[in-house]
Design an enzyme around this catalytic site. Structure first.
Site, mmCIF file in Angstrom:
data_model
loop_
_atom_site.group_PDB
_atom_site.id
_atom_site.type_symbol
_atom_site.label_atom_id
_atom_site.label_comp_id
_atom_site.label_asym_id
_atom_site.label_seq_id
_atom_site.Cartn_x
_atom_site.Cartn_y
_atom_site.Cartn_z
ATOM 1 N N ASP A 1 -75.275 68.461 -16.061
ATOM 2 C CA ASP A 1 -75.732 69.812 -16.381
ATOM 3 C C ASP A 1 -76.603 69.738 -17.621
ATOM 4 O O ASP A 1 -76.127 69.416 -18.709
ATOM 5 C CB ASP A 1 -74.523 70.728 -16.616
ATOM 6 C CG ASP A 1 -74.925 72.172 -16.875
ATOM 7 O OD1 ASP A 1 -76.139 72.468 -16.830
ATOM 8 O OD2 ASP A 1 -74.032 73.001 -17.122
ATOM 9 N N LYS B 1 -72.225 67.217 -19.518
ATOM 10 C CA LYS B 1 -73.222 68.012 -20.215
ATOM 11 C C LYS B 1 -74.200 67.033 -20.866
ATOM 12 O O LYS B 1 -73.796 66.185 -21.678
ATOM 13 C CB LYS B 1 -72.563 68.878 -21.287
ATOM 14 C CG LYS B 1 -71.658 69.965 -20.749
ATOM 15 C CD LYS B 1 -72.438 71.192 -20.360
ATOM 16 C CE LYS B 1 -71.520 72.358 -20.029
ATOM 17 N NZ LYS B 1 -72.279 73.570 -19.656
ATOM 18 N N LYS C 1 -71.186 81.926 -11.530
ATOM 19 C CA LYS C 1 -70.241 82.334 -12.565
ATOM 20 C C LYS C 1 -70.031 83.839 -12.412
ATOM 21 O O LYS C 1 -70.925 84.627 -12.757
ATOM 22 C CB LYS C 1 -70.789 82.005 -13.949
ATOM 23 C CG LYS C 1 -70.993 80.523 -14.237
ATOM 24 C CD LYS C 1 -71.548 80.348 -15.651
ATOM 25 C CE LYS C 1 -71.539 78.882 -16.077
ATOM 26 N NZ LYS C 1 -72.617 78.119 -15.435
#
Length: 352
Positions: free
Chosen positions: A179, A149, A257
């Site tokens: 990400d 991240k 997702k």
């Protein structure tokens, strides 16, 4: 058939940072369906709402669950096209119930214990030292793909972190995904993408905020590193919306997702359209409890995915539920000899 739902608040073991802020807890809802003649046997699912991401996460969410509860009782269909997380949880509960209330949603070699799923090691945001410690831990645990991240600490420190990794592990030894969660601005982004490409980064998820299709299409056409759409897919419910975004932006990958992409049915539709266009994809969890993660893992195994999947969030919470999932190095395994414990849901505050 009857349906009930119960709120639940997941508590993080330690604060988890993203470009949108630091998370310490996350709300969710459990759903169960049963035959009124035998309420002790029920199918369980999770309506994994995600405030800040789920478009339906507003003051009407509980009312929609209540509408679903009432409609199930009278056999009336409910329009869940704009309530992805509820669709996700309802599908799970129905699948579990239809498979005999054993915690089995998608029977496969995975649920028989004969197949495992390769996953990436997720590295949450933190300061430089914290992130480096987390990276080393994942590598020592046996992960061959890590997902960082990024976008919270300064850019040069994040690049230094990736350079440090590459000094010890080549592209053939360790896959690095990053990400940004939409954390970068369009201005100057190409330079950042070039720097990541020079370090052998596999791909970047959502480099700029969702909702800027012209800019994203330009990036996907000119990028030196594959771009994966994530938040850009959320709220695209109809087939027309899905095909438009794929045809207009033309991403290299999409991240799916199920809780945010229309449940398993919506996710399968995204996959079908992506494959028609030669667009790659992988499945990622969205901070569900182990109930939702268990169902996602079974779905992922059933569709014969390739490469590391983003299903490594099962150990984030202090008050998670028990499911027959185990993590061995970078492999997610279902242990069929461990019975699914339905008693752990008995004391939740069920709305009937």
């Amino acid at each position: 058939m009857r349906l009930e739902f119960a709120p639940y608040r997941l508590l993080f073991k330690e604060p988890s940072g993203t470009s949108r802020g630091v998370l310490t807890e996350k709300p969710t809802f459990l759903i169960r369906v049963y035959d009124e003649k035998d309420p002790s046997h029920f199918g369980i699912g999770e309506a994994a709402v995600f405030p800040g991401l789920s478009p339906e996460a507003d003051g009407n969410y509980v009312w929609k669950l209540t509408e679903l509860l009432a409609n199930v009782a009278i056999g009336k269909p409910t329009d869940l096209s704009y309530h992805s997380s509820i669709q996700f949880g309802f599908e799970q509960a129905l699948l579990d119930f239809s498979n005999g209330c054993q915690g089995i949603y998608f029977p496969s070699e995975f649920t028989s214990g004969n197949q495992s799923i390769e996953i990436n090691g997720l590295i949450w945001m933190g300061d430089f030292q914290i992130m480096m410690r987390r990276i080393e831990e994942k590598i020592h645990q046996g992960f061959k793909c890590i997902k960082l991240k990024i976008g919270a600490i300064d850019w040069e420190s994040e690049l230094d972190m990736i350079r440090h990794i590459r000094q010890s592990y080549s592209e053939n030894e360790l896959m690095i995904r990053v990400d940004a969660n939409g954390g970068f601005s369009f201005s100057g982004i190409m330079e950042k993408l070039s720097s990541l490409a020079s370090l052998g980064v596999h791909s970047i998820e959502q480099p700029i905020k969702a909702g800027h299709p012209d800019e994203m299409a330009y990036l996907c056409e000119n990028t030196p590193i594959p771009i994966a759409l994530d938040e850009e897919l959320i709220g695209k419910n109809s087939l027309e919306e899905k095909t438009h975004i794929l045809d207009f932006i033309k991403p290299q990958y999409i991240i799916l997702k199920p809780a945010l992409c229309g449940g398993f049915s919506g996710t399968s539709e995204w996959i079908e359209e992506a494959e028609k266009r030669g667009i790659g994809w992988w499945i990622t969890s969205a901070l569900e409890s182990n109930v939702g993660l268990n169902a996602i893992a079974q779905y992922t195994a059933s569709i014969q995915t390739k490469g590391p999947q983003g299903l490594g969030t099962g150990h984030l919470f202090t008050n998670n539920f028990e499911v027959p999932l185990e993590l061995k190095k970078d492999r997610l395994i279902f242990e069929p000899s461990i019975p699914f414990n339905y008693k752990q849901f008995n004391n939740l505050k069920w709305h009937k």
